[in-house]
Design a protein around this motif. Structure first.
Motif, short mmCIF file in Angstrom:
data_model
loop_
_atom_site.label_atom_id
_atom_site.label_comp_id
_atom_site.label_asym_id
_atom_site.label_seq_id
_atom_site.Cartn_x
_atom_site.Cartn_y
_atom_site.Cartn_z
N PRO A 9 0.88 -1.10 -0.14
CA PRO A 9 0.10 0.09 -0.03
C PRO A 9 0.84 1.34 0.04
N VAL A 10 0.33 2.36 -0.70
CA VAL A 10 1.21 3.65 -0.76
C VAL A 10 0.61 4.41 0.30
N GLY A 11 1.66 4.69 1.07
CA GLY A 11 1.29 5.85 2.02
C GLY A 11 2.32 7.13 1.69
N THR A 12 1.93 7.78 0.83
CA THR A 12 2.98 8.87 0.25
C THR A 12 3.37 9.75 1.19
N ALA A 13 2.70 10.45 2.22
CA ALA A 13 3.24 11.47 2.96
C ALA A 13 3.04 10.79 4.52
N GLY A 14 3.47 9.52 4.46
CA GLY A 14 3.48 9.01 6.04
C GLY A 14 2.10 8.62 6.48
N THR A 15 1.22 8.50 5.41
CA THR A 15 -0.28 7.89 5.60
C THR A 15 -0.87 7.14 4.56
N VAL A 16 -1.31 5.96 4.68
CA VAL A 16 -2.11 5.31 3.42
C VAL A 16 -3.50 6.10 3.71
N LYS A 17 -3.84 6.96 2.72
CA LYS A 17 -5.13 7.98 2.68
C LYS A 17 -6.20 7.06 3.16
N ALA A 18 -6.95 7.47 4.31
CA ALA A 18 -8.33 7.39 4.99
C ALA A 18 -8.23 5.73 5.41
N GLY A 31 12.86 8.84 12.95
CA GLY A 31 12.77 8.18 11.56
C GLY A 31 11.22 7.88 11.36
N LEU A 32 10.65 7.61 10.32
CA LEU A 32 9.65 7.66 9.59
C LEU A 32 8.76 6.47 10.47
N HIS A 33 9.15 5.46 10.80
CA HIS A 33 8.62 4.20 11.47
C HIS A 33 8.00 4.81 12.86
N LYS A 34 8.79 5.55 13.65
CA LYS A 34 8.65 5.99 14.84
C LYS A 34 7.52 7.05 14.65
N PHE A 35 7.73 8.13 13.64
CA PHE A 35 6.78 9.29 13.62
C PHE A 35 5.52 8.68 13.23
N ILE A 36 5.32 7.63 12.21
CA ILE A 36 3.73 7.40 12.05
C ILE A 36 3.31 6.07 12.93
N GLY A 37 4.09 5.67 13.64
CA GLY A 37 3.65 4.41 14.63
C GLY A 37 3.45 3.11 13.89
N TRP A 38 4.33 2.97 12.88
CA TRP A 38 4.34 1.74 12.16
C TRP A 38 5.56 1.01 12.49
N ASP A 39 5.36 -0.44 12.76
CA ASP A 39 6.59 -1.22 13.15
C ASP A 39 6.80 -2.18 12.16
N ARG A 40 6.46 -2.26 10.95
CA ARG A 40 6.66 -3.03 9.97
C ARG A 40 7.54 -2.56 8.92
N PRO A 41 7.85 -3.18 7.85
CA PRO A 41 8.91 -2.65 7.02
C PRO A 41 8.22 -1.42 5.98
#
Length: 376
Positions: free
Chosen positions: A33-42, A78-88
């Motif tokens: 899934p594409v999360g362009t700006a740090g979010t997969v929209k919606a 880093g982006l992982h921590k910024f968006i709360g995503w712990d996967r690749p």
């Protein structure tokens, strides 16, 4: 990063394997899934993990560099921590976005000077600073900086662009190899094959990319307007050259049928904005075909969105209700449709994996391509 192949289909070039990264294992073939700006929209991160079962998502260097910016990214860890995503996470280099800014950028040997789409401010991307930016973002897989040619384009321009991409790749590799990740884990660099729709250029580029010996390779410059048959032809040509023991990533592709056809050609990784972008416009991809939920025919259809597979929303909401939300411009419509489409894409590649393992992929694919391509 380690890539292991487990199964090969006897009647096609399809393969099933897995990638090991610092943030987890990715089973291939996979859709990202594409999360362009740090979010997969919606879509909330919890839904990505638990409902959609995304194993890896994308971020975009161009957009993240402009906003929120590297200072915020590094301060967050880093982006992982910024968006709360712990996967690749994989980051696109920004080459495609710069390509799309044709009226607001200038390409030179050094790099690309461009104007921000946000405020018109001027910025420069070079192979070196794009590597530095992706180090700061902290993605597990980072992409080399390339120039993406439009379709159609003259062979001479495609050749010139490809040669520039190759020179930029050498600079990317040098910068990447002389630097280290900022957050205590390893990152991986993927080169990108270019060459437009010219077989000799694609051959030259794939050969050059393969010779770099990186841990994975990407195919760029397709799905930019060329006929699907040309996309498949170029993909088949390139996958025959790229190393069999490295993952192959076809960038920006595509429809469910595109993905199935290209899995059959030996591609392992895919991304596309289509499932979420089309969801926001009322288009659903289902196991029986394509649904335009805005159509009057769904107004009093109280059947589930899709009974063909289990997901958090596919069996829990009716077509009539989703049409009502869509026509009413309720935000929940975009959420339900996006979760459904992404769940379907992840289900589809998961089914492809299982069929490859069972030795049934080629026959299953033929029927599934017909089903997912029809409009209901």
């Amino acid at each position: 990063m380690n890539f292991t192949l487990h199964h090969k289909d006897a009647n096609s070039k399809a393969r099933a394997g897995h990638l090991e990264t610092a943030h987890g294992v990715i089973e291939t073939p996979i859709f990202m899934p594409v999360g362009t700006a740090g979010t997969v929209k919606a879509v909330h991160q919890r839904e990505l993990r638990e409902d959609i079962k995304a194993q890896i998502i994308l971020g975009n260097t161009y957009h993240l560099y402009l906003r929120p910016g590297l200072e915020i990214m590094e301060a967050a860890g880093g982006l992982h921590k910024f968006i709360g995503w712990d996967r690749p996470i994989l980051t696109d280099s920004g080459g495609y976005q710069v390509f799309s800014l044709a009226d607001n950028r200038k390409i030179t040997e050094e790099g690309v000077l461009f104007k921000s789409h946000i405020d018109g401010s001027k910025h420069r991307f070079t192979p070196e600073n794009v590597m530095d930016i992706q180090r700061a973002i902290g993605a597990d897989i980072v992409m080399a900086f390339d120039e993406c040619t439009p379709y159609p384009c003259e062979r001479g321009y495609a050749k010139k662009s490809m040669d520039l991409t190759h020179r930029w790749l050498s600079r990317c590799i040098q910068r990447f190899d002389e630097t280290e990740g900022k957050y205590g884990y390893a990152q991986t660099l993927f080169p990108i094959v270019q060459g437009s729709v010219f077989k000799d250029l694609r051959t030259e580029s794939a050969t050059f990319v393969a010779a770099q010996g990186r841990e994975g390779n990407a195919i760029g410059g397709l799905s930019v307007g060329e006929p699907a048959e040309l996309m498949y032809e170029m993909t088949e040509w390139v996958t025959a050259i790229l190393p069999e023991d490295k993952p192959r990533y076809l960038m920006g592709v595509g429809t469910p049928a595109n993905i199935l056809e290209c899995i059959a050609l030996g591609v392992d990784m895919f991304d596309c904005v289509m499932p979420t972008r089309n969801a926001r416009n009322g288009m659903l991809f289902t196991t029986e075909g394509i649904v335009n939920i805005r159509n009057e025919k769904w107004k009093d259809d109280f059947s589930p969105i899709d009974l063909g597979f289990e997901s958090a929303v596919s069996n829990g909401y009716t077509k009539a209700y989703l049409r009502h939300l869509t026509i009413s411009k309720e935000m929940l419509a975009a959420q339900i449709a996006s979760i459904h489409n992404l769940s379907f894409y992840l289900w589809l590649v998961g089914q492809a994996r299982e069929k490859i393992k069972a030795g049934e992929f080629a026959s299953w694919k033929a029927g599934m391509v017909e089903r997912v391509s029809r409009r209901l």
